[in-house]
Design an enzyme around this catalytic site. Sequence first.
Site, PDB file in Angstrom:
ATOM      1  N   CYS A   1      29.243  34.823  44.041  1.00  0.00           N
ATOM      2  CA  CYS A   1      30.183  33.711  43.921  1.00  0.00           C
ATOM      3  C   CYS A   1      29.947  32.800  45.113  1.00  0.00           C
ATOM      4  CB  CYS A   1      31.609  34.261  43.940  1.00  0.00           C
ATOM      5  SG  CYS A   1      32.872  32.983  43.975  1.00  0.00           S
TER       6      CYS A   1
ATOM      7  N   CYS B   1      27.212  27.239  41.668  1.00  0.00           N
ATOM      8  CA  CYS B   1      28.327  28.064  41.189  1.00  0.00           C
ATOM      9  C   CYS B   1      27.700  29.004  40.172  1.00  0.00           C
ATOM     10  CB  CYS B   1      29.399  27.211  40.537  1.00  0.00           C
ATOM     11  SG  CYS B   1      30.640  28.205  39.643  1.00  0.00           S
TER      12      CYS B   1
HETATM   13  N1  DGL Z   1      31.534  31.708  40.213  1.00  0.00           N
HETATM   14  C1  DGL Z   1      32.125  31.140  41.364  1.00  0.00           C
HETATM   15  C2  DGL Z   1      31.124  30.417  42.236  1.00  0.00           C
HETATM   16  O1  DGL Z   1      29.958  30.768  42.219  1.00  0.00           O
HETATM   17  C3  DGL Z   1      33.420  30.412  41.350  1.00  0.00           C
HETATM   18  C4  DGL Z   1      34.195  30.077  40.140  1.00  0.00           C
HETATM   19  C5  DGL Z   1      35.654  29.883  40.462  1.00  0.00           C
HETATM   20  O2  DGL Z   1      36.366  30.883  40.437  1.00  0.00           O
HETATM   21  O3  DGL Z   1      36.065  28.744  40.791  1.00  0.00           O
HETATM   22  O4  DGL Z   1      31.448  29.535  42.964  1.00  0.00           O
END
Ligand code: DGL
Length: 278
Positions: free
Chosen positions: A76, A192
């Site tokens: 993430c 993301c």
């Molecule tokens: N998948 C996450 C990232 O790589 C974030 C998504 C979220 O919860 O806003 O930033």
Amino acid sequence: MVNAVKRVLVFDSGVGGLSVLDAIATSGAQLQLDYLADNAWLPYGLKSDAQLRERVPALLSRVNEDWAPDLIVVACNTASTIALEAVRAALPVPIVGVVPPIKPAAALTRTGVIGLLATPATVQRPYTNELIAQFAAGKRVIRLGSAALVEAAERKLAGAPESEVAQAAAQACSELFGAPGGAEIDVVALACTHFPLLARQLAAAAPRPCVWLDSGEAIARRVRQLLIAPRGRPQLRQAAFTDAAAMRPAFPAFQGRGFADFQSVGPAPYFSTAPTDF
Ligand code: DGL
């Protein structure tokens, strides 16, 4: 003596970490893979820095006690760009985080204009500014923070119709490529982990062919190196969620990847894991 197969926990706020899990699973390494999604707190991109710095290490510490992984991937960008130090300080296992792929984007662009797609939190973080200053000085970086795309990826894996997902991708592309200078973008950094799950829809909605870069393969390489994993097949073990009921519609996406064991993670401050039936 044969060493036990190493166990890796892949963590994200929701389904986004599956893009990283897929890269690890197809990297040809023999590993056991577990997944943890803090979907009760989704989206991380709209949480404050202080909230994430407190919650992410606490949750990972608790699940680490239950599952004892050999390595944790914070799959993430939103958590990695703010909470990685706190996670490393709190946990005794190696932690691999995700870095927005600014460096490879800067190396690949021919027009000198890079699109940066991330969450609203990641696009404006000092960490991201430093990466741009260090690796993309002299390039133009056009940033778009989108919580709507995170939602679209969640909905896609929960079975939403293609048209709904395509519409979200079209909206994001119109904002990114329609920004001043955006028509010159030839490389898009997907910062993301949810966004590679929408790669097909994003590429179809873009007004020109672009290189779409994500960090999945780099993370998979790093994991293999750190664990000195032998070649072999991945074993998908447990998938846990802080709101298992809300994640239920996406369970088939997890089953399709080989997960059969679903767990609930109880609320803070205990975060205890318990089996959930499907
Ligand atoms: N998948 C996450 C990232 O790589 C974030 C998504 C979220 O919860 O806003 O930033």
